[in-house]
Design an enzyme around this catalytic site. Structure first.
Site, PDB file in Angstrom:
ATOM      1  N   ASP A  16       0.839  -1.187   0.000  1.00 37.45           N
ATOM      2  CA  ASP A  16       0.000   0.000   0.000  1.00 37.45           C
ATOM      3  C   ASP A  16       0.877   1.242   0.000  1.00 37.45           C
ATOM      4  O   ASP A  16       1.106   1.876   1.008  1.00 37.45           O
ATOM      5  CB  ASP A  16      -0.910   0.031   1.221  1.00 37.45           C
ATOM      6  N   LEU A  98       4.547   2.702   4.531  1.00 33.17           N
ATOM      7  CA  LEU A  98       3.260   2.793   5.195  1.00 33.17           C
ATOM      8  C   LEU A  98       2.638   4.123   4.791  1.00 33.17           C
ATOM      9  O   LEU A  98       3.262   5.182   4.934  1.00 33.17           O
ATOM     10  CB  LEU A  98       3.440   2.719   6.708  1.00 33.17           C
ATOM     11  N   ASP A  99       1.417   4.084   4.252  1.00 32.69           N
ATOM     12  CA  ASP A  99       0.759   5.285   3.741  1.00 32.69           C
ATOM     13  C   ASP A  99       0.622   6.362   4.811  1.00 32.69           C
ATOM     14  O   ASP A  99       0.520   6.050   6.004  1.00 32.69           O
ATOM     15  CB  ASP A  99      -0.634   4.935   3.220  1.00 32.69           C
ATOM     16  N   PRO A 100       0.576   7.623   4.419  1.00 34.54           N
ATOM     17  CA  PRO A 100       0.392   8.702   5.393  1.00 34.54           C
ATOM     18  C   PRO A 100      -0.859   8.535   6.253  1.00 34.54           C
ATOM     19  O   PRO A 100      -0.842   8.862   7.442  1.00 34.54           O
ATOM     20  CB  PRO A 100       0.307   9.963   4.519  1.00 34.54           C
ATOM     21  N   ALA A 102      -2.099   5.908   7.366  1.00 33.92           N
ATOM     22  CA  ALA A 102      -1.977   4.736   8.237  1.00 33.92           C
ATOM     23  C   ALA A 102      -1.064   5.024   9.418  1.00 33.92           C
ATOM     24  O   ALA A 102      -0.154   5.856   9.349  1.00 33.92           O
ATOM     25  CB  ALA A 102      -1.437   3.557   7.445  1.00 33.92           C
TER      26      ALA A 102
END
Length: 372
Positions: A16, A98-100, A102
């Site tokens: 992701d 890790l996406d912002p 998340a």
């Protein structure tokens, strides 16, 4: 020489990702190797070097892992830059974006630990995520533009009946906003330019998918344990489509990355406080580090003599002799006097070094060598 099994699992790359390249290193500009600054004589973390009107802190050798409990809103690249600054480290990189939006586990490798990043990126991850029903978005998460809506909402029974279809090895189409390359371009760059991106399905493995909670008709909370390359956003999208209601991720937390779980995570404010105490002489930054070899928990450890260690350190192969010589083959990590020396391949009666470690500098405290 003796061989002892090391315990644990190896970790994996977070698929992701939209705005950070795979295994992106701070100060790299997209290069595939971590940036290393020239060695300076003074390794004091508080040292300064005046050059013109600029004040520059001398970087130092720091080796080990920090598992940051990343806050929502911070990109993985920003997190690496913050830790590199806090530790005043020469090299740093993360093991799976890790996406912002998340939160949760972002393993960050410092110094020689960057050589072990692939062992963390290739294994299992665990997420807890919330799906909001009724809307599909172009990014498959709450940050995107709404592309489809529905008034229908799934029942608990319908959701539970669906979960087996998303367990095991499945075919998954990655989100349009992903880091997958299409004719040399990142899919998310093409999508942002308004191009229609058609991505081919690919096999991914979902080891476990569980419905944890259903707080109301609009939301459902899941926990997923999955392998490398799995997009949790795509799970939400596909479940919503099959249930006839559409869906997107509205909350996401990573709780496991290979050998690193929630007990290993440290919030940013605690890490900053530890760094402040260390600067005032009330503690040590080594207390925040996990040993480099923590990432190698799933491969065997091979102890060698100091004489053999000297050969391996020079890049020379070592013959396996005696009744205690291992009969297995494959990748091992080599130690001498309990200290990590190299990654090597065992086969045809010899040890062949592949990556040699130089752990001169700040390393994990002795107590961190024992897992919690």
């Amino acid at each position: 020489m003796t061989m002892d099994p090391a315990h644990g699992t190896i970790g994996g790359e977070d698929a992701d990702q939209r705005d950070v390249q795979k295994n992106n290193f701070a100060d790299m500009g997209g290069n595939s190797q971590p940036h290393q600054e020239p060695r300076r004589v003074n390794n004091d973390p508080r040292a300064r070097q005046q050059k013109g009107n600029q004040v520059r802190r001398d970087r130092r050798d720091v080796h080990g892992w920090v598992v940051l409990d990343k806050p929502i809103g911070m990109t993985s690249t920003q997190a690496v830059a913050v830790l590199k600054r806090l530790f005043n480290a020469k090299r740093a990189g993360h093991a799976g974006t890790l996406d912002p939006l998340a939160s949760g586990g972002l393993p960050i490798a410092l110094g020689e630990a960057t050589k072990t990043v692939p062992f963390v990126m290739d294994g299992r991850k665990r997420y807890r995520f919330t799906v909001c029903w009724g809307e599909e978005r172009d990014t498959d998460d709450i940050e995107g533009r709404v592309t489809a809506t529905s008034d229908q909402r799934p029942t608990r029974e319908a959701i539970l009946a669906l979960l087996p279809r998303f367990t095991g090895v499945i075919e998954q189409i990655p989100p349009r906003y992903s880091a997958i390359k299409v004719q040399g371009e990142r899919a998310y760059d093409l999508a942002r330019d308004g191009e229609i991106v058609e991505l081919a399905p690919r096999p991914v493995e979902i080891h476990q998918l569980t419905l944890v909670d259903q707080p109301d008709s609009d939301r459902a909370v899941f926990e997923a344990e999955c392998g490398k390359g799995t997009y949790v956003r795509a799970l939400a999208r596909d479940m919503g489509r099959i249930l006839g209601t559409f869906g997107h991720i509205c909350a996401l937390r990573r709780t496991l990355v290979g050998p690193f779980g929630e007990n290993d995570m440290i919030p940013l404010d605690q890490l900053e406080a530890l760094c402040d105490r260390a600067a005032s002489g009330e503690g040590s930054l080594a207390d925040a580090l996990m040993p480099v070899e923590t990432a190698l928990d799933d491969i065997p450890a091979l102890a060698v003599t100091r004489a053999d260690a000297a050969r391996l350190h020079r890049g020379q192969a070592v013959l396996l002799r005696g009744r205690d010589a291992p009969t297995s083959s494959g990748t091992v990590y080599v130690t001498v006097a309990g200290r990590l020396l190299a990654l090597a391949e065992v086969g045809n009666g010899e040890i062949i070094p592949k990556r040699v470690f130089n752990l001169t500098g700040l390393t994990a405290s002795t107590g961190r060598n024992e897992r919690n």
